[in-house]
Motif scaffolding. Structure first.
Motif, PDB file in Angstrom:
ATOM      1  N   TRP A   1      -1.729   2.456   9.266  1.00 46.91           N
ATOM      2  CA  TRP A   1      -1.756   3.905   9.074  1.00 46.91           C
ATOM      3  C   TRP A   1      -2.405   4.551  10.287  1.00 46.91           C
ATOM      4  CZ3 TRP A   1      -4.312   3.765   3.569  1.00 46.91           C
ATOM      5  CH2 TRP A   1      -3.343   3.435   2.610  1.00 46.91           C
ATOM      6  N   TYR A   2      -1.763   5.643  10.752  1.00 46.45           N
ATOM      7  CA  TYR A   2      -2.346   6.419  11.844  1.00 46.45           C
ATOM      8  C   TYR A   2      -2.538   7.848  11.368  1.00 46.45           C
ATOM      9  CZ  TYR A   2      -2.909   8.612  16.428  1.00 46.45           C
ATOM     10  OH  TYR A   2      -3.392   9.329  17.488  1.00 46.45           O
ATOM     11  N   PHE A   3      -3.767   8.344  11.525  1.00 43.51           N
ATOM     12  CA  PHE A   3      -4.110   9.694  11.111  1.00 43.51           C
ATOM     13  C   PHE A   3      -4.549  10.486  12.338  1.00 43.51           C
ATOM     14  CE2 PHE A   3      -5.054   6.904   7.485  1.00 43.51           C
ATOM     15  CZ  PHE A   3      -4.209   7.462   6.528  1.00 43.51           C
TER      16      PHE A   3
ATOM     17  N   VAL B   1       0.858  -1.187   0.000  1.00 43.87           N
ATOM     18  CA  VAL B   1       0.000   0.000   0.000  1.00 43.87           C
ATOM     19  C   VAL B   1       0.896   1.239   0.000  1.00 43.87           C
ATOM     20  CG1 VAL B   1      -1.887  -1.180   1.187  1.00 43.87           C
ATOM     21  CG2 VAL B   1      -0.133  -0.003   2.508  1.00 43.87           C
ATOM     22  N   PRO B   2       0.398   2.383  -0.443  1.00 46.22           N
ATOM     23  CA  PRO B   2       1.218   3.598  -0.468  1.00 46.22           C
ATOM     24  C   PRO B   2       1.484   4.124   0.937  1.00 46.22           C
ATOM     25  CG  PRO B   2      -1.038   4.094  -1.084  1.00 46.22           C
ATOM     26  CD  PRO B   2      -0.948   2.597  -0.990  1.00 46.22           C
ATOM     27  N   PRO B   3       2.404   5.061   1.080  1.00 49.41           N
ATOM     28  CA  PRO B   3       2.649   5.669   2.395  1.00 49.41           C
ATOM     29  C   PRO B   3       1.428   6.421   2.895  1.00 49.41           C
ATOM     30  CG  PRO B   3       4.444   6.151   0.858  1.00 49.41           C
ATOM     31  CD  PRO B   3       3.341   5.545   0.053  1.00 49.41           C
ATOM     32  N   ALA B   4       1.270   6.464   4.198  1.00 48.65           N
ATOM     33  CA  ALA B   4       0.103   7.112   4.793  1.00 48.65           C
ATOM     34  C   ALA B   4       0.043   8.593   4.440  1.00 48.65           C
ATOM     35  CB  ALA B   4       0.136   6.938   6.305  1.00 48.65           C
ATOM     36  N   ALA B   5       1.191   9.283   4.426  1.00 52.69           N
ATOM     37  CA  ALA B   5       1.200  10.711   4.129  1.00 52.69           C
ATOM     38  C   ALA B   5       0.769  10.997   2.705  1.00 52.69           C
ATOM     39  CB  ALA B   5       2.594  11.281   4.380  1.00 52.69           C
ATOM     40  N   GLN B   6       0.948  10.026   1.839  1.00 53.52           N
ATOM     41  CA  GLN B   6       0.503  10.185   0.453  1.00 53.52           C
ATOM     42  C   GLN B   6      -1.017  10.060   0.353  1.00 53.52           C
ATOM     43  OE1 GLN B   6       2.828   7.938  -2.431  1.00 53.52           O
ATOM     44  NE2 GLN B   6       1.005   7.594  -3.688  1.00 53.52           N
TER      45      GLN B   6
ATOM     46  N   GLY C   1      -0.276  14.413   6.815  1.00 54.05           N
ATOM     47  CA  GLY C   1      -0.205  14.247   8.259  1.00 54.05           C
ATOM     48  C   GLY C   1      -0.325  12.806   8.713  1.00 54.05           C
ATOM     49  N   GLY C   2      -0.627  11.910   7.785  1.00 54.43           N
ATOM     50  CA  GLY C   2      -0.723  10.499   8.137  1.00 54.43           C
ATOM     51  C   GLY C   2       0.644   9.901   8.418  1.00 54.43           C
ATOM     52  N   ARG C   3       0.673   8.905   9.266  1.00 53.93           N
ATOM     53  CA  ARG C   3       1.930   8.261   9.656  1.00 53.93           C
ATOM     54  C   ARG C   3       1.867   6.762   9.408  1.00 53.93           C
ATOM     55  NH1 ARG C   3       2.017   9.735  15.720  1.00 53.93           N
ATOM     56  NH2 ARG C   3       3.382   7.907  15.718  1.00 53.93           N
ATOM     57  N   ASP C   4       2.947   6.213   8.899  1.00 52.78           N
ATOM     58  CA  ASP C   4       3.095   4.764   8.817  1.00 52.78           C
ATOM     59  C   ASP C   4       3.597   4.274  10.170  1.00 52.78           C
ATOM     60  OD1 ASP C   4       2.571   4.229   5.922  1.00 52.78           O
ATOM     61  OD2 ASP C   4       4.254   5.599   5.692  1.00 52.78           O
TER      62      ASP C   4
END
Length: 284
Positions: free
Chosen positions: A84-86, A58-63, A67-70
């Motif tokens: 993913w943490y948002f 899956v793509p990176p969370a920020a993408q 502000g999303g974090r892997d």
């Protein structure tokens, strides 16, 4: 003896009875073999039918959402699962999202976007074997995965926690809620137990005899010491609506029907009734 008499002698009653018995035994053996193959196949390959995993990366969370974090969730049996943490600014609650049995967390990005806009932080996990994660899914394994997710949220955020489970994920978070009560529990399209919904789709199989994973939602949800809301679609062709209503009744909770919605319709992924149930579940 003439040919006609020899033929009559060969077909005397004892010979005919033996021939019938032989055919019956052969037929019975064929039936036993077929049943054994069906039972064996159902037992050996059932998890491939239950867990429709998308194992791709899956793509990176920020993408997905600025502000999303892997993040990495460490399970009790030693697996490192990506999630993913948002986080939301001044969040009033954090939502742990336990997905259904298909796809991966990228399908839940619209939900995370809407929840963050409402002031709720969101953790989107993928179970073992999903979204590039190691391992193979089982009922016991998913229970460990969601406990690792809860552990992350408990350490990361000091705000109340809301559990949200979709379909199969409803079973996963119900078990978690019995052990670790949340501020609220929201179940979307829950079944009463896995055998009940499997019997609907495979009526020719004795599913209760062969199922290795059971997910008894209705049998557990009454033990949850938190407010329970059940959201379901009246047009659900995967989980019968009456099963979701039975879960709500067992929980003595609130039932929210989405008229005409099928199991995977957008209205049940991030529609207004789902968002209202989640935002209402958190503290004001």
């Amino acid at each position: 003896m003439s040919g006609a008499l020899r033929g009559w002698a060969d077909r005397r009653p004892g010979s005919e009875v033996a021939d019938v018995r032989r055919r019956v035994l052969i037929g019975a053996a064929v039936v036993v073999i077929i049943v054994a193959v069906v039972f064996g196949g159902a037992f050996a390959f059932q998890r491939r039918l239950i867990y429709l995993r998308d194992a791709g990366p899956v793509p990176p969370a920020a993408q997905v959402l600025p502000g999303g974090r892997d993040v990495t969730l460490r399970t009790a049996d030693g697996l490192d699962l990506t999630a993913w943490y948002f986080p939301a600014d001044a969040a009033r609650a954090a939502v742990l999202v336990a997905p259904g049995n298909a796809g991966n967390r990228s399908l839940r990005a619209p939900l995370a976007r809407a929840l963050r806009a409402a002031g709720l932080s969101t953790l989107l996990l993928d179970y073992r074997g999903y979204g590039g994660n190691p391992g193979s899914p089982t009922e016991a394994g998913l229970a460990l995965d969601v406990r690792a997710a809860r552990g992350f949220l408990a350490a990361e955020s000091r705000v109340p926690m809301v559990y949200f489970g979709e379909s199969l994920g409803a079973a996963v978070v119900t078990g978690l809620a019995v052990e670790h009560p949340p501020a609220a529990l929201v179940l979307r399209s829950p079944f009463t137990d896995l055998a009940a919904v499997a019997r609907r789709h495979y009526p020719f199989l004795p599913v209760r005899l062969v199922l290795r994973d059971t997910f008894p939602v209705a049998g557990l949800v009454g033990k949850v010491r938190a407010p329970v809301t059940v959201v379901y679609g009246s047009g659900d062709t995967i989980v019968p609506p009456e099963q979701s209503r039975a879960v709500a009744a067992a929980a003595r909770g609130r039932a929210v029907e989405v008229p005409g919605a099928d199991h995977n319709d957008p209205a049940l992924l991030a529609g207004p009734q789902v968002l209202e149930a989640l935002t209402a579940a958190g503290p004001p």
